[in-house]
Scaffold this motif. Structure first.
Motif, PDB file in Angstrom:
ATOM      1  N   TYR A  67       7.071  -2.160  -1.392  1.00 17.14           N
ATOM      2  CA  TYR A  67       6.181  -1.026  -1.171  1.00 17.14           C
ATOM      3  C   TYR A  67       5.095  -1.450  -0.181  1.00 17.14           C
ATOM      4  N   TRP A  75      -1.045   0.252  -0.885  1.00 21.45           N
ATOM      5  CA  TRP A  75      -0.664   1.294  -1.835  1.00 21.45           C
ATOM      6  C   TRP A  75      -0.948   0.781  -3.236  1.00 21.45           C
ATOM      7  N   THR A  76      -1.205   1.689  -4.143  1.00 21.94           N
ATOM      8  CA  THR A  76      -1.519   1.308  -5.508  1.00 21.94           C
ATOM      9  C   THR A  76      -0.605   2.036  -6.488  1.00 21.94           C
ATOM     10  N   ARG A  77      -0.350   1.382  -7.592  1.00 27.16           N
ATOM     11  CA  ARG A  77       0.498   2.000  -8.623  1.00 27.16           C
ATOM     12  C   ARG A  77      -0.337   2.977  -9.441  1.00 27.16           C
ATOM     13  N   PHE A  93       3.803   5.003  -6.810  1.00 24.38           N
ATOM     14  CA  PHE A  93       2.800   4.367  -5.962  1.00 24.38           C
ATOM     15  C   PHE A  93       2.302   5.421  -4.989  1.00 24.38           C
ATOM     16  N   HIS A  94       1.033   5.281  -4.546  1.00 22.51           N
ATOM     17  CA  HIS A  94       0.570   6.143  -3.455  1.00 22.51           C
ATOM     18  C   HIS A  94      -0.365   5.359  -2.555  1.00 22.51           C
ATOM     19  N   ASP A  95      -0.471   5.832  -1.324  1.00 25.72           N
ATOM     20  CA  ASP A  95      -1.319   5.199  -0.326  1.00 25.72           C
ATOM     21  C   ASP A  95      -2.779   5.513  -0.665  1.00 25.72           C
ATOM     22  N   LEU A  96      -3.639   4.508  -0.605  1.00 24.99           N
ATOM     23  CA  LEU A  96      -5.062   4.716  -0.893  1.00 24.99           C
ATOM     24  C   LEU A  96      -5.753   5.531   0.192  1.00 24.99           C
ATOM     25  N   ALA A 126      -3.530   9.758   0.561  1.00 28.82           N
ATOM     26  CA  ALA A 126      -3.149   9.911  -0.851  1.00 28.82           C
ATOM     27  C   ALA A 126      -1.927  10.798  -1.061  1.00 28.82           C
ATOM     28  N   GLU A 178       0.821  10.441   0.495  1.00 32.74           N
ATOM     29  CA  GLU A 178       2.016   9.630   0.723  1.00 32.74           C
ATOM     30  C   GLU A 178       2.363   8.937  -0.582  1.00 32.74           C
ATOM     31  N   THR A 179       3.571   9.191  -1.074  1.00 34.55           N
ATOM     32  CA  THR A 179       3.944   8.682  -2.388  1.00 34.55           C
ATOM     33  C   THR A 179       5.303   7.993  -2.366  1.00 34.55           C
ATOM     34  N   THR A 187       5.909  11.961   2.622  1.00 32.40           N
ATOM     35  CA  THR A 187       4.680  12.071   3.403  1.00 32.40           C
ATOM     36  C   THR A 187       4.601  13.450   4.029  1.00 32.40           C
TER      37      THR A 187
END
Length: 187
Positions: A48, A52-54, A65-68, A71, A73-74, A164
């Motif tokens: 990943y 990105w964070t879970r 997960f998504h982009d910090l 947001a 983007e998953t 996205t």
């Protein structure tokens, strides 16, 4: 003359050292763009994007997960039960499975979403068949792009997807392809 020869020799060595440093930095920068994730039971793994964070969810996908920064983007993994004797080809061709996923999950009737299956491909990896799917999704307020890969193993259908907005798609499509095709079953 001897001084000039030594000076040129040092210069060549310096240039070679600088070139080596640049190559090593660029290689580590490419690898630094992705992190690895493995399920607690060791059954599956994937890459990943860094940054990105879970996200913990109680219902729905098993992993999200998504982009910090972006947001919307998953990355998600849904694991569904299927008949223990089924393999992916028994469920249909890549196009048939892609169309069913489009109709039932991505844009079911009454959802207000429309989706088009842009591409459906079959690939082999680790002795397993995967279907890689690409969708253009139209929502009432925006357009999105989604990549997914599906595989069946031991009575489970794994659907791994990255999504996205359409405006970002040209910038992230290579990264998303790399992420989606990184999904592997390990045991």
């Amino acid at each position: 003359m001897a001084v000039l020869t030594r000076w040129i020799s040092r210069g060549v060595r310096s240039l070679l050292a600088l070139g080596l440093v640049l190559v090593l930095v660029s290689c580590s920068a490419a690898a630094a763009g992705l992190n690895s994730f493995q399920s607690p039971d060791g059954r599956y793994a994937f890459l990943y994007p860094t940054g990105w964070t879970r996200v913990q969810v109680t219902e729905g996908p098993q992993v999200v997960f998504h982009d910090l920064i972006n947001a919307d983007e998953t990355l998600s993994l849904v694991v569904s039960d299927v008949n223990e004797t089924n393999d992916l080809q028994n469920l249909g061709s890549a196009v048939a499975v892609g169309e069913k996923l489009r109709r039932v999950v991505i844009a079911p009737e009454g959802s207000g979403r429309e989706a088009e299956l842009v591409e459906a491909r079959e690939r082999e990896d680790g002795g397993r068949t995967f279907y890689d799917l690409e969708y253009a999704v139209h929502l009432p307020d925006r357009d999105r792009h989604e990549l997914a890969t599906v595989v069946v193993d031991r009575g489970r259908l794994y659907t791994f997807a990255a999504s996205t907005n359409e405006l970002r798609w040209p910038k992230v499509q290579g990264l998303f392809h790399q992420v989606i095709t990184s999904f592997t079953l390990r045991i």
